[in-house]
Write a protein that holds these residues in place. Structure first.
Motif, mmCIF file in Angstrom:
data_model
loop_
_atom_site.group_PDB
_atom_site.id
_atom_site.type_symbol
_atom_site.label_atom_id
_atom_site.label_comp_id
_atom_site.label_asym_id
_atom_site.label_seq_id
_atom_site.Cartn_x
_atom_site.Cartn_y
_atom_site.Cartn_z
ATOM 1 N N TYR A 94 -6.854 -39.256 -49.891
ATOM 2 C CA TYR A 94 -8.013 -38.637 -49.252
ATOM 3 C C TYR A 94 -7.655 -37.189 -48.900
ATOM 4 C CZ TYR A 94 -10.190 -43.230 -48.683
ATOM 5 O OH TYR A 94 -10.767 -44.461 -48.922
ATOM 6 N N TYR A 95 -8.634 -36.311 -49.042
ATOM 7 C CA TYR A 95 -8.426 -34.886 -48.753
ATOM 8 C C TYR A 95 -9.518 -34.407 -47.802
ATOM 9 C CZ TYR A 95 -5.557 -35.342 -52.935
ATOM 10 O OH TYR A 95 -4.621 -35.760 -53.847
ATOM 11 N N HIS A 96 -9.083 -33.748 -46.733
ATOM 12 C CA HIS A 96 -10.017 -33.095 -45.807
ATOM 13 C C HIS A 96 -9.934 -31.611 -46.114
ATOM 14 C CE1 HIS A 96 -11.559 -31.364 -42.043
ATOM 15 N NE2 HIS A 96 -12.253 -32.479 -41.942
ATOM 16 N N ILE A 97 -10.982 -31.085 -46.737
ATOM 17 C CA ILE A 97 -10.978 -29.706 -47.217
ATOM 18 C C ILE A 97 -11.848 -28.846 -46.307
ATOM 19 C CG2 ILE A 97 -11.557 -28.201 -49.155
ATOM 20 C CD1 ILE A 97 -11.141 -30.611 -50.982
ATOM 21 N N SER A 98 -11.254 -27.783 -45.753
ATOM 22 C CA SER A 98 -11.967 -26.894 -44.831
ATOM 23 C C SER A 98 -11.969 -25.474 -45.381
ATOM 24 C CB SER A 98 -11.303 -26.896 -43.451
ATOM 25 O OG SER A 98 -11.254 -28.201 -42.919
ATOM 26 N N ARG A 99 -13.139 -24.833 -45.307
ATOM 27 C CA ARG A 99 -13.263 -23.442 -45.726
ATOM 28 C C ARG A 99 -13.164 -22.520 -44.517
ATOM 29 N NH1 ARG A 99 -18.116 -22.578 -49.857
ATOM 30 N NH2 ARG A 99 -16.927 -20.653 -50.085
ATOM 31 N N GLU A 100 -12.910 -21.250 -44.777
ATOM 32 C CA GLU A 100 -12.769 -20.274 -43.693
ATOM 33 C C GLU A 100 -14.051 -20.184 -42.860
ATOM 34 O OE1 GLU A 100 -11.210 -15.695 -43.259
ATOM 35 O OE2 GLU A 100 -12.714 -16.164 -44.769
ATOM 36 N N SER A 101 -15.188 -20.406 -43.492
ATOM 37 C CA SER A 101 -16.468 -20.317 -42.782
ATOM 38 C C SER A 101 -16.695 -21.473 -41.821
ATOM 39 C CB SER A 101 -17.617 -20.273 -43.798
ATOM 40 O OG SER A 101 -17.523 -21.362 -44.704
ATOM 41 N N GLU A 120 -17.047 -24.848 -42.733
ATOM 42 C CA GLU A 120 -17.493 -26.096 -43.334
ATOM 43 C C GLU A 120 -16.290 -26.898 -43.844
ATOM 44 O OE1 GLU A 120 -18.484 -23.185 -44.991
ATOM 45 O OE2 GLU A 120 -20.456 -22.817 -44.105
ATOM 46 N N SER A 121 -16.413 -28.220 -43.747
ATOM 47 C CA SER A 121 -15.346 -29.089 -44.250
ATOM 48 C C SER A 121 -15.962 -30.355 -44.824
ATOM 49 C CB SER A 121 -14.353 -29.449 -43.138
ATOM 50 O OG SER A 121 -14.994 -30.183 -42.101
ATOM 51 N N ILE A 122 -15.258 -30.970 -45.727
ATOM 52 C CA ILE A 122 -15.742 -32.185 -46.370
ATOM 53 C C ILE A 122 -14.556 -33.095 -46.676
ATOM 54 C CG2 ILE A 122 -15.567 -31.351 -48.751
ATOM 55 C CD1 ILE A 122 -18.274 -32.738 -49.300
ATOM 56 N N ILE A 148 -13.596 -39.844 -58.516
ATOM 57 C CA ILE A 148 -13.781 -38.790 -57.519
ATOM 58 C C ILE A 148 -14.875 -39.243 -56.550
ATOM 59 C CG2 ILE A 148 -14.359 -36.363 -57.132
ATOM 60 C CD1 ILE A 148 -11.861 -36.707 -58.770
ATOM 61 N N SER A 149 -14.594 -39.173 -55.251
ATOM 62 C CA SER A 149 -15.574 -39.593 -54.241
ATOM 63 C C SER A 149 -15.753 -38.497 -53.207
ATOM 64 C CB SER A 149 -15.113 -40.882 -53.542
ATOM 65 O OG SER A 149 -14.870 -41.914 -54.474
ATOM 66 N N TYR A 150 -16.996 -38.332 -52.750
ATOM 67 C CA TYR A 150 -17.322 -37.396 -51.672
ATOM 68 C C TYR A 150 -18.006 -38.170 -50.556
ATOM 69 C CZ TYR A 150 -16.517 -33.654 -55.074
ATOM 70 O OH TYR A 150 -15.963 -32.815 -56.005
ATOM 71 N N TYR A 151 -17.719 -37.783 -49.307
ATOM 72 C CA TYR A 151 -18.265 -38.483 -48.141
ATOM 73 C C TYR A 151 -19.056 -37.501 -47.279
ATOM 74 C CZ TYR A 151 -14.956 -42.005 -49.682
ATOM 75 O OH TYR A 151 -14.264 -42.924 -50.446
ATOM 76 N N ILE A 152 -20.368 -37.752 -47.175
ATOM 77 C CA ILE A 152 -21.258 -36.892 -46.407
ATOM 78 C C ILE A 152 -21.840 -37.707 -45.253
ATOM 79 C CG2 ILE A 152 -23.362 -35.500 -46.488
ATOM 80 C CD1 ILE A 152 -22.790 -35.042 -49.470
ATOM 81 N N PRO A 153 -21.738 -37.237 -44.014
ATOM 82 C CA PRO A 153 -22.224 -38.004 -42.864
ATOM 83 C C PRO A 153 -23.682 -38.444 -43.027
ATOM 84 C CG PRO A 153 -20.966 -36.113 -42.126
ATOM 85 C CD PRO A 153 -21.138 -35.954 -43.609
ATOM 86 N N ALA A 154 -23.949 -39.715 -42.697
ATOM 87 C CA ALA A 154 -25.308 -40.270 -42.754
ATOM 88 C C ALA A 154 -25.381 -41.451 -41.802
ATOM 89 C CB ALA A 154 -25.663 -40.705 -44.169
ATOM 90 N N VAL A 191 -24.584 -26.359 -47.684
ATOM 91 C CA VAL A 191 -24.976 -25.331 -46.726
ATOM 92 C C VAL A 191 -26.398 -24.866 -47.001
ATOM 93 C CG1 VAL A 191 -24.482 -22.992 -45.884
ATOM 94 C CG2 VAL A 191 -22.591 -24.580 -46.357
ATOM 95 N N LYS A 192 -26.729 -24.647 -48.261
ATOM 96 C CA LYS A 192 -28.057 -24.168 -48.638
ATOM 97 C C LYS A 192 -29.142 -25.170 -48.240
ATOM 98 C CE LYS A 192 -29.547 -24.445 -52.833
ATOM 99 N NZ LYS A 192 -29.722 -24.255 -54.313
ATOM 100 N N ASN A 193 -28.834 -26.469 -48.373
ATOM 101 C CA ASN A 193 -29.820 -27.515 -48.071
ATOM 102 C C ASN A 193 -29.749 -28.020 -46.640
ATOM 103 O OD1 ASN A 193 -31.250 -28.233 -50.728
ATOM 104 N ND2 ASN A 193 -29.095 -28.278 -51.350
ATOM 105 N N GLY A 194 -28.913 -27.393 -45.835
ATOM 106 C CA GLY A 194 -28.819 -27.786 -44.424
ATOM 107 C C GLY A 194 -28.218 -29.166 -44.222
ATOM 108 N N ILE A 195 -27.310 -29.561 -45.101
ATOM 109 C CA ILE A 195 -26.680 -30.881 -45.001
ATOM 110 C C ILE A 195 -25.301 -30.729 -44.357
ATOM 111 C CG2 ILE A 195 -25.754 -32.820 -46.331
ATOM 112 C CD1 ILE A 195 -27.893 -32.246 -48.432
ATOM 113 N N SER A 196 -25.080 -31.460 -43.290
ATOM 114 C CA SER A 196 -23.788 -31.402 -42.611
ATOM 115 C C SER A 196 -22.744 -32.162 -43.425
ATOM 116 C CB SER A 196 -23.899 -32.015 -41.219
ATOM 117 O OG SER A 196 -22.623 -32.056 -40.595
ATOM 118 N N MET A 197 -21.590 -31.549 -43.620
ATOM 119 C CA MET A 197 -20.558 -32.165 -44.436
ATOM 120 C C MET A 197 -19.506 -32.920 -43.607
ATOM 121 S SD MET A 197 -19.887 -29.166 -47.254
ATOM 122 C CE MET A 197 -20.244 -27.784 -46.177
#
Length: 258
Positions: A139-146, A148-150, A163-169, A250-256
């Motif tokens: 598992y990887y927790h990837i954070s950008r300077e701005s 946002e993290s996923i 490959i799997s991505y996890y978006i809060p819901a 970010v563009k769609n207002g989805i929290s990562m």
């Protein structure tokens, strides 16, 4: 470059080598037959037979060397998987947020190994890894300077990559809404990458929270862990696609992340 053969050789080298040996063998047989029974030609026959023997032996050796495969044991494959999980893949992901540069004349842009290492050290991406040695995933927790993290997951079972991505819901309805908004962002995996997969809603073991997760799989072939080019291609491709996915969230207002 790694190869599953004993000695790596381009295809044209194999063809030329075998062709030359075959020509020598045929010529030796032809000379022997031509001078057979003729007086004072025994020396030619002996030379031709010696050449034929060498050519025949060379053909056998060349076939064994060119087309026999090395035995790759389980421990060796596991070590290659660990290197992918802890080196190759996270290094590629470091450039999700790459350092800002400037336009220069291409003649002045000289790149060496130290420049690549420096670019990785200057990366504005932060990566945390959760991996148990010997497991087939990380598992990887990837954070950008701005900010946002996923969270994403890489699973490798010899040649099959997931490959799997996890978006809060909070519920399945929210998962369906997220999947519709992110359809274009993930389309590269399906339409270009050849992955297959789908969306799920579940409470995840890694933190006990609920997520809308997408799981994408692709078979890269039995030699995937032995092939550095395939591993680098997969890692770079996933890193570049992940950059686009994070931007689209970010563009769609989805929290990562929670």
């Amino acid at each position: 470059m790694e190869s599953k053969n004993f000695i790596y050789a381009p295809g044209w080298v194999k063809v030329v080598a075998l062709s030359v040996l075959a020509f020598a063998l045929i010529s030796a047989i032809g000379v022997s037959v031509y001078f057979l029974g003729k007086e004072n030609r025994q020396d030619w026959i002996l030379v031709a037979m010696s050449l034929g023997q060498v050519a025949a032996s060379g053909i056998v050796i060349a076939i064994v060397v060119f087309f026999s495969e090395k035995d790759v044991n389980v421990i060796n494959l596991q070590k290659r998987a660990e290197r992918l999980f802890l080196e190759t893949f996270p290094r590629a992901c470091l450039l999700i947020d790459f350092p800002e540069g400037e336009f220069k004349l291409w003649e002045s842009k000289k790149v060496n190994g130290n420049d690549i290492a420096q670019a990785l050290r200057n990366s504005k991406t932060t990566i945390r890894v959760n991996h148990i040695p010997g497991q087939i995933d990380a598992y990887y927790h990837i954070s950008r300077e701005s900010g946002e993290s996923i969270v994403m997951r890489l699973q490798v079972n010899v040649g099959e990559v997931a490959i799997s991505y996890y978006i809060p819901a909070e519920c399945e309805d929210e998962m369906h809404e997220i999947s519709k908004k992110m359809e274009w962002a993930f389309s590269r995996y399906y339409e270009i990458g050849g992955y297959v997969g789908g969306w799920y809603f579940s409470r995840e073991d890694f933190d006990g929270l609920t997520y809308a997760s997408i799981h994408l799989t692709k078979d890269f072939g039995a030699d995937f862990l032995e092939n550095e080019r395939k591993k680098l291609f997969m890692s770079n491709d996933v890193a570049a696609t992940t950059r686009g996915i994070m931007k689209d969230c970010v563009k769609n207002g989805i929290s990562m992340s929670y």
